[in-house]
Structure formats: C-alpha cells, structure tokens
Design an enzyme around this catalytic site. Structure first.
Site, PDB file in Angstrom:
ATOM      1  N   GLN A   1       0.954  -1.320   0.123  1.00  0.00           N
ATOM      2  CA  GLN A   1      -0.049   0.010  -0.062  1.00  0.00           C
ATOM      3  C   GLN A   1       0.794   1.217   0.086  1.00  0.00           C
ATOM      4  OE1 GLN A   1      -1.735   0.464   3.747  1.00  0.00           O
ATOM      5  NE2 GLN A   1      -3.214   2.058   3.204  1.00  0.00           N
ATOM      6  N   GLY A   2       0.841   1.854  -1.259  1.00  0.00           N
ATOM      7  CA  GLY A   2       1.756   3.168  -1.104  1.00  0.00           C
ATOM      8  C   GLY A   2       0.955   4.575  -0.868  1.00  0.00           C
TER       9      GLY A   2
ATOM     10  N   SER B   1       1.536   6.443   2.489  1.00  0.00           N
ATOM     11  CA  SER B   1       2.297   7.539   3.375  1.00  0.00           C
ATOM     12  C   SER B   1       3.541   8.059   2.692  1.00  0.00           C
ATOM     13  CB  SER B   1       2.612   6.940   4.822  1.00  0.00           C
ATOM     14  OG  SER B   1       1.591   6.315   5.440  1.00  0.00           O
TER      15      SER B   1
ATOM     16  N   SER C   1       5.071  -1.253   3.877  1.00  0.00           N
ATOM     17  CA  SER C   1       5.169  -2.610   4.482  1.00  0.00           C
ATOM     18  C   SER C   1       5.056  -3.519   3.121  1.00  0.00           C
ATOM     19  CB  SER C   1       3.903  -3.016   5.443  1.00  0.00           C
ATOM     20  OG  SER C   1       3.843  -1.959   6.385  1.00  0.00           O
TER      21      SER C   1
ATOM     22  N   GLU D   1      -9.114  -1.365   6.684  1.00  0.00           N
ATOM     23  CA  GLU D   1      -7.940  -1.788   7.402  1.00  0.00           C
ATOM     24  C   GLU D   1      -8.298  -1.531   9.012  1.00  0.00           C
ATOM     25  OE1 GLU D   1      -4.823   0.895   6.201  1.00  0.00           O
ATOM     26  OE2 GLU D   1      -3.385  -0.761   6.930  1.00  0.00           O
TER      27      GLU D   1
ATOM     28  N   GLU E   1      -4.791   9.443  17.766  1.00  0.00           N
ATOM     29  CA  GLU E   1      -5.192  10.752  17.631  1.00  0.00           C
ATOM     30  C   GLU E   1      -6.035  10.687  16.645  1.00  0.00           C
ATOM     31  OE1 GLU E   1      -1.930   9.917  18.380  1.00  0.00           O
ATOM     32  OE2 GLU E   1      -1.663  10.513  20.382  1.00  0.00           O
TER      33      GLU E   1
HETATM   34  C1  LIG Z   1       4.469  -0.766  11.377  1.00  0.00           C
HETATM   35  C2  LIG Z   1       3.772   0.235  10.043  1.00  0.00           C
HETATM   36  C3  LIG Z   1       3.496  -0.097   8.893  1.00  0.00           C
HETATM   37  C4  LIG Z   1       3.109   0.833   8.226  1.00  0.00           C
HETATM   38  N1  LIG Z   1       2.702   0.433   6.789  1.00  0.00           N
HETATM   39  C5  LIG Z   1       2.364   1.407   6.068  1.00  0.00           C
HETATM   40  C6  LIG Z   1       2.037   0.877   4.591  1.00  0.00           C
HETATM   41  O1  LIG Z   1       2.277  -0.383   4.107  1.00  0.00           O
HETATM   42  N2  LIG Z   1       1.613   1.728   3.831  1.00  0.00           N
HETATM   43  C7  LIG Z   1       1.533   3.214   4.125  1.00  0.00           C
HETATM   44  O2  LIG Z   1       1.137   3.811   3.304  1.00  0.00           O
HETATM   45  N3  LIG Z   1       1.699   3.621   5.330  1.00  0.00           N
HETATM   46  C8  LIG Z   1       2.135   2.739   6.444  1.00  0.00           C
HETATM   47  N4  LIG Z   1       2.336   3.260   7.558  1.00  0.00           N
HETATM   48  C9  LIG Z   1       2.330   4.540   7.852  1.00  0.00           C
HETATM   49  C10 LIG Z   1       1.291   4.977   8.722  1.00  0.00           C
HETATM   50  O3  LIG Z   1      -0.089   5.029   8.090  1.00  0.00           O
HETATM   51  C11 LIG Z   1       1.483   6.452   9.234  1.00  0.00           C
HETATM   52  O4  LIG Z   1       2.665   6.314  10.109  1.00  0.00           O
HETATM   53  C12 LIG Z   1       0.763   6.986  10.220  1.00  0.00           C
HETATM   54  O5  LIG Z   1      -0.560   7.379   9.405  1.00  0.00           O
HETATM   55  C13 LIG Z   1       1.317   8.228  10.745  1.00  0.00           C
HETATM   56  O6  LIG Z   1       1.782   9.063  10.086  1.00  0.00           O
HETATM   57  P1  LIG Z   1       3.055   9.575  10.284  1.00  0.00           P
HETATM   58  O7  LIG Z   1       4.070   8.602  10.689  1.00  0.00           O
HETATM   59  O8  LIG Z   1       3.550  10.502   9.324  1.00  0.00           O
HETATM   60  O9  LIG Z   1       2.987  10.625  11.698  1.00  0.00           O
HETATM   61  P2  LIG Z   1       2.492  12.088  11.873  1.00  0.00           P
HETATM   62  O10 LIG Z   1       0.996  12.078  11.044  1.00  0.00           O
HETATM   63  O11 LIG Z   1       3.483  12.989  11.329  1.00  0.00           O
HETATM   64  O12 LIG Z   1       1.956  12.115  13.359  1.00  0.00           O
HETATM   65  C14 LIG Z   1       3.018  12.494  14.260  1.00  0.00           C
HETATM   66  C15 LIG Z   1       2.114  12.520  15.800  1.00  0.00           C
HETATM   67  O13 LIG Z   1       1.477  13.676  15.569  1.00  0.00           O
HETATM   68  C16 LIG Z   1      -0.174  13.505  15.920  1.00  0.00           C
HETATM   69  N5  LIG Z   1      -0.941  14.099  14.893  1.00  0.00           N
HETATM   70  C17 LIG Z   1      -0.795  14.327  13.737  1.00  0.00           C
HETATM   71  N6  LIG Z   1      -1.747  15.005  13.104  1.00  0.00           N
HETATM   72  C18 LIG Z   1      -2.690  15.221  14.232  1.00  0.00           C
HETATM   73  C19 LIG Z   1      -4.276  15.777  14.355  1.00  0.00           C
HETATM   74  N7  LIG Z   1      -4.749  16.173  13.250  1.00  0.00           N
HETATM   75  N8  LIG Z   1      -4.697  15.698  15.498  1.00  0.00           N
HETATM   76  C20 LIG Z   1      -3.863  15.198  16.697  1.00  0.00           C
HETATM   77  N9  LIG Z   1      -2.886  14.649  16.475  1.00  0.00           N
HETATM   78  C21 LIG Z   1      -2.259  14.622  15.613  1.00  0.00           C
HETATM   79  C22 LIG Z   1      -0.094  11.807  15.538  1.00  0.00           C
HETATM   80  O14 LIG Z   1      -1.115  11.312  16.305  1.00  0.00           O
HETATM   81  C23 LIG Z   1       1.383  11.365  16.162  1.00  0.00           C
HETATM   82  O15 LIG Z   1       1.216  11.106  17.579  1.00  0.00           O
HETATM   83  C24 LIG Z   1       2.791   2.056   8.669  1.00  0.00           C
HETATM   84  C25 LIG Z   1       3.062   2.585   9.752  1.00  0.00           C
HETATM   85  C26 LIG Z   1       3.616   1.722  10.737  1.00  0.00           C
HETATM   86  C27 LIG Z   1       4.364   2.067  12.060  1.00  0.00           C
END
Ligand SMILES: Cc1cc2nc3c(=O)[nH]c(=O)nc-3n(C[C@H](O)[C@H](O)[C@H](O)COP(=O)(O)OP(=O)(O)OC[C@H]3O[C@@H](n4cnc5c(N)ncnc54)[C@H](O)[C@@H]3O)c2cc1C
Length: 386
Positions: A129-130, A132, A164, A247, A371
């Site tokens: 899944q592309g 993020s 992933s 999901e 969150e």
């Molecule tokens: C093990 C794992 C597998 C993954 N696999 C995939 C995958 O296959 N494909 C894919 O596309 N993605 C994947 N992801 C990505 C995942 O979807 C993102 O990590 C997730 O959506 C959070 O985005 P971010 O890491 O950019 O954090 P950020 O969005 O930068 O968030 C950082 C912090 O700020 C908080 N925050 C951000 N915005 C808000 C808001 N509006 N209100 C309150 N708090 C907020 C968040 O809750 C978090 O605590 C994976 C992540 C993990 C950990």
C-alpha cells in the site's frame, strides 16, 4: 447487529485449522508481531501457507466464487482472521485481501475485478500500500507524489515511506496527486501498478527491533496506463478512506490477543501469579470481549452491505491500545526473561513478550494513529466540532 456464531463459521474454522496444522510447524510461535512482519527465514513458510489457503479457497472466503472466494459472508471472513491470529500465522496477503480486494470489489472496473481478485484468491498475489510519505501520514491529503496524465498513461514521480512488504510485493495500490489540493475529492487518485514497472526503487527501512518489513519507495517517471486508475480521476480520497476503514476494522488482533492471554494464563498456572497479575488477566479478558464485540459490529455492518465509519476506528483504537496493556502484564508475569528476543533460548513465549512491548506500539500508529481515530470518533461519531 447480529453476533450469532453461524454453523458456517464453525465449519469454516475446522477447515482453517486443518490448513494451519498442515502448514505451521508444531510449537510455532509466530514470526513478527504483525502478521505481515515476516522474518526472511519464514518467507517460504508464509508463501506455502498462503498457497494452501488458496487451494482450499480460504484466502478470501467472503469473496464471490467467480473471484476465487467461497461466496460466504463477512462473518466467515472474521472467523478466518480470528483463527489466523490465534495460530500466529504469518500472512503475506494481508494487504491484498484486507485492503486491495474490498476496494477493487467496490470501486474497480469489471476488467480490474476479473484481473486482480482471482490473482489474489487463487495465486496469493502479494500487494503493498503506497499511501504515506515523509510529509504525509496523518494528513494524507497533503501527499506530493504526482501522477500527470499524458495521453493514455500517467507519469508518476515521488516518494513513499513506511511501505510494508514493498520488497516482496508484486503489485502496489498507490494514492497520488492528479489535481489541486482544493479540487473536488482533494485532487487525489487511486492506481494499481506492478512493482516491476521501470522507474520504481525500493529501499529498506529497518525498525527498532532490527526487522525489515518497512520500505521507502521512489518513483521516477513511472508509467501507469490510464485503465489502471481505480474509479474516477480526483476521487481517490473517497476510495482511500473507505479502504482505510476496512484496514481499521481488521480482526487479526482479536485472535492474537486471545492466544497471548491463554499462553499467559498457562504460564501463571505453572509458576503462580500475584493477586495484581490475576486481576490484570481478568481485565484483559474483559478487554478481549469488548474488542471482539466492537470488531463484530464492523463485521455486522459489512454483512448488511454498509460501509463502516467510526465503528472501525473504535475497534482499531480499542484493540491496539488493549494489546499494549496486555504487553505490560506479559512483562510483569515473565520478568526479565520476557525481555529476551526469539534469538535467546531463554525467552518466554518465543520472544512474543518483547514483541508485544516494542512492536505493539506500532499498532497505535499503523492505519492511522490513536489521535486520528479519536478525532474520527468525536467528529463523525459524536458530532463534535473539529
Ligand atoms: C508498522 C507500520 C506499518 C506501516 N505500513 C504502511 C504501509 O504499508 N503503507 C502506508 O502507506 N503507510 C504505512 N504506515 C504509515 C502509517 O499509516 C503512518 O505512520 C501513520 O498514518 C502516521 O503518520 P506519520 O508517521 O506521518 O505521523 P504524523 O502524521 O507525523 O503524526 C505524528 C504525531 O502527531 C499526531 N498528529 C498528527 N496529526 C494530528 C491531528 N490532526 N490531531 C492530533 N494529533 C495529530 C499523531 O497522532 C502522531 O502522534 C505504517 C506505519 C507503521 C508504524
């Protein structure tokens, strides 16, 4: 809501257990924390399991028979997830079945359904899944990977992160920008593309426990035929959000949770447990019942032909946080041996305690952080202002 355990559910559980008993070694303790978090030495075993499930038409039993399913209901699909979780089964087809299939069924063209669904159900095709990107996780609508239409193709340039299983995948479901941020549908479109397409580079991202499930994916002038766009141009956000609710309503943690709980109960029966540990185990049992009911509510919506919304967020939020609490109890019960990984013969539960402590933290990030789930529940569920 209908929470009945149907005879079909009981019967399919027998079929699934037979495949699992055949495919997994005796005493199997799982690979990584998430079913798709598969160590390289377990990849063949995971492939063989998927192939055996496919041969028994158990990869996606709720899909129509013409697409390789058994034409059963989401309840039997739930039974499958629960059994797989209970057995700690590795699952390369997690994204293929739980995310890609439902979206292709809902929004794909007849040609896309005929091409991709049987390939998943019969041949266990692995998808990633592309979505993020480095600057777009919670705020996915700000993503920058661009798909520019040129005649019959789109030319894609950009960079995805946290993808992933990209290193093992044959196909990707991609969310990319095709219009302006403020355009209808936020200017995003959903595509399918083979990972072998020229211009794709996959680089590993090694996680805190030194495992490789995550990747970065770079796109340089990658061509996607226009017929590989899912649905309408610039409507991708609508499709992607329904995919995310699939999901989040995932039932896998239910089985995995009850397995760990039972294993901890067995350990305490052997070595004794303190009063606080016994109380904690009782509380986890209550958590499991609640989590199962929340998940079954999502299943019941699917079964009634409805798309879940905040219900998936509730189930995901509750189970992912409950698993972290269970991890703390697991560590209290197993003591310092619980901190050892699978590589140390003295570890408890094959290293699953430390996994539950370290890797279960990812459960509250993957598929949208806690969150974000709380925001969905409060705005779309309780009608509170943003
Ligand atoms: C093990 C794992 C597998 C993954 N696999 C995939 C995958 O296959 N494909 C894919 O596309 N993605 C994947 N992801 C990505 C995942 O979807 C993102 O990590 C997730 O959506 C959070 O985005 P971010 O890491 O950019 O954090 P950020 O969005 O930068 O968030 C950082 C912090 O700020 C908080 N925050 C951000 N915005 C808000 C808001 N509006 N209100 C309150 N708090 C907020 C968040 O809750 C978090 O605590 C994976 C992540 C993990 C950990």
């Amino acid at each position: 809501m209908d929470f009945a355990q149907t005879p079909e559910m009981e019967s399919i559980r027998g079929d699934i257990r037979a495949v699992l008993a055949d495919a997994l070694p005796v005493g199997w303790q799982g690979s990584g924390f998430l079913p798709m978090d598969i160590r390289p030495e377990h990849r063949e075993l995971a492939q063989a399991l998927d192939q055996k499930l496919a041969a028994a038409r158990l990869i996606a039993p709720a899909w129509p028979t013409e697409y390789g399913g058994r034409g059963l209901t989401p309840y039997e699909q739930f039974a499958l997830y629960e059994e797989l979780g209970n057995a700690l089964a590795p699952r390369l087809t997690t994204i293929s079945v739980d995310l890609v299939g439902p979206v292709v069924i809902l929004y794909g063209s007849d040609e896309q359904r005929a091409k991709h669904l049987p390939a998943i159900a019969n041949d266990a095709t692995v998808w990633c899944q592309g979505f993020s990107e480095p600057e777009a996780g919670s705020d996915l609508t700000s993503l920058r990977t661009k798909a520019v239409r040129k005649g019959d193709v789109y030319i894609v340039n950009g960079h995805k992160l946290w993808t992933s299983m990209a290193h093992w995948s044959e196909w990707m479901i991609l969310l990319a920008r095709t219009g302006d941020d403020d355009s209808r549908g936020r200017g995003l479109s959903l595509f399918v593309l083979p990972m072998s397409a020229p211009g794709i580079t996959v680089r590993p991202v090694i996680d805190a426990s030194s495992e490789h499930m995550l990747n970065e994916v770079y796109f340089e002038d990658v061509e996607i035929p226009a017929e590989d766009r899912i649905g309408e141009e610039n409507s991708g956000w609508k499709y992607a959000t329904s995919l995310l609710q699939y999901e989040r309503g995932d039932a896998l943690l239910i089985g995995q949770f009850s397995r760990m709980l039972r294993d901890l109960e067995a350990l305490t029966r052997e070595s004794g447990a303190s009063e606080p540990e016994r109380r904690a185990l009782a509380q986890h049992q209550i958590d499991w019942e609640i989590g199962k009911l929340l998940t079954l509510r999502v299943v019941s919506l699917h079964a009634g032909g409805q798309l879940p919304d905040r219900e998936s967020s509730q189930a995901k939020l509750f189970m992912s946080e409950a698993f972290q609490r269970l991890g703390m109890t697991a560590q209290a019960i197993t003591g310092e041996f619980g901190n050892l990984t699978h590589e140390d013969g003295r570890s408890r539960l094959g290293g699953r305690v430390v996994q539950a402590l370290v890797n279960a933290t990812t459960g509250t990030i993957i598929a949208g952080t806690s969150e974000i789930q709380r925001t969905i529940i409060s705005t779309r569920g309780l009608g509170l202002p943003r």
